[in-house]
Design a protein around this motif. Structure first.
Motif: not given
Length: 203
Positions: A1-18, A114-124
Motif C-alpha cells: 500500500m502507498a499513500w496516494p499524495t505527495a504530502l501525507p498530511l490531511i488538512a481537516i477543515l472542520r466547521g468550514i462554510t461554503p 486496526a486489523f478489522a479495518a484492514l480486513a474490510a479493505g482500508a487502505q490507510s
C-alpha cells in the motif's frame, strides 16, 4: 500500500462554510497540501465538498471526514469526493467506500480495530486520539501492523510535535484545530499550513 499524495498530511477543515471553503483550499494547496477533508459535522457540507473538489481540481485529493455510514460514503462519492476519513472502524462503511472508489483513511484505537479495518479493505489507518496515546503506543502498534500500511496520527498534532509521531512510525498526520478553526482568516490557514509543511520536511 502507498499513500496516494505527495504530502501525507490531511488538512481537516472542520466547521468550514461554503462561503469560505474555496479561499482556504487555495491557501492550503499553495502551501503544499494535497489532501483535504471536510468533516460531515460541518455546516452545509453538501455544498462545501463540491466547491472544494472543483477548486482543487487535480491538485489535491479532496473528500470528507467523520463519515459514519455506507450511505454517507456513497453521498460523498456522488458529490465528487475521492477521500473518506472516519473516526471509527465500521467494515460496511469501508467496503462501500472502496466500492465507490474513495481512498480510505480509517480511524482506530486498538490493534483489533486496526486489523478489522484492514480486513474490510482500508487502505490507510489513522490512530485517534494520537496525543493521548503518545509515541510509545504508536511504536507498539506499528510493530504489529503490516509494514506497508500507511499510518497517520490524528488528534492534537502540531508543528512542534509532528516529528515525534513521524519518528514513532507514522508516515504523516491529520491536522485539525491547530491548522484550521472555524471562522479563522485565510492568512492564519496559510501560515499554519506553511509551518506544518516545514515541520514535515525537516524530519
Amino acid at each position: 500500500m502507498a499513500w496516494p499524495t505527495a504530502l501525507p498530511l490531511i488538512a481537516i477543515l472542520r466547521g468550514i462554510t461554503p462561503d469560505e471553503v474555496v479561499d482556504h483550499v487555495e491557501a492550503l494547496i499553495e502551501a503544499g497540501f494535497d489532501a483535504i477533508e471536510i468533516p460531515l459535522n460541518s455546516l452545509d457540507w453538501r455544498r462545501s465538498i463540491p466547491l472544494a473538489v472543483q477548486a482543487a481540481g487535480k491538485r489535491a485529493l479532496v473528500g470528507a471526514g467523520t463519515v459514519l455510514s455506507p450511505e454517507l460514503a456513497s453521498e460523498v462519492a456522488d458529490l465528487g469526493g475521492h477521500l473518506m476519513v472516519t473516526p471509527n472502524t465500521d467494515p460496511a462503511t469501508i467496503r462501500k467506500a472502496r466500492e465507490r472508489n474513495l481512498y480510505t483513511a480509517i480511524g482506530f484505537m486498538t490493534p483489533s480495530e486496526a486489523f478489522a479495518a484492514l480486513a474490510a479493505g482500508a487502505q490507510s489507518l489513522k490512530l485517534f486520539p494520537s496525543t493521548n496515546l503518545g509515541p510509545s503506543y504508536i511504536k507498539a502498534i506499528r510493530a504489529v501492523l503490516p509494514p506497508d500500511v500507511p499510518l497517520l496520527a490524528v488528534g492534537g498534532v502540531t508543528p512542534d510535535n509532528l516529528g515525534q509521531f513521524l519518528d514513532a512510525g507514522c508516515i504523516g498526520a491529520g491536522l485539525g484545530g491547530d491548522l484550521y478553526k472555524p471562522g479563522q482568516p485565510v492568512s492564519r490557514t496559510r501560515d499554519q499550513a506553511a509551518a506544518f509543511v516545514k515541520a514535515y520536511r525537516s524530519v
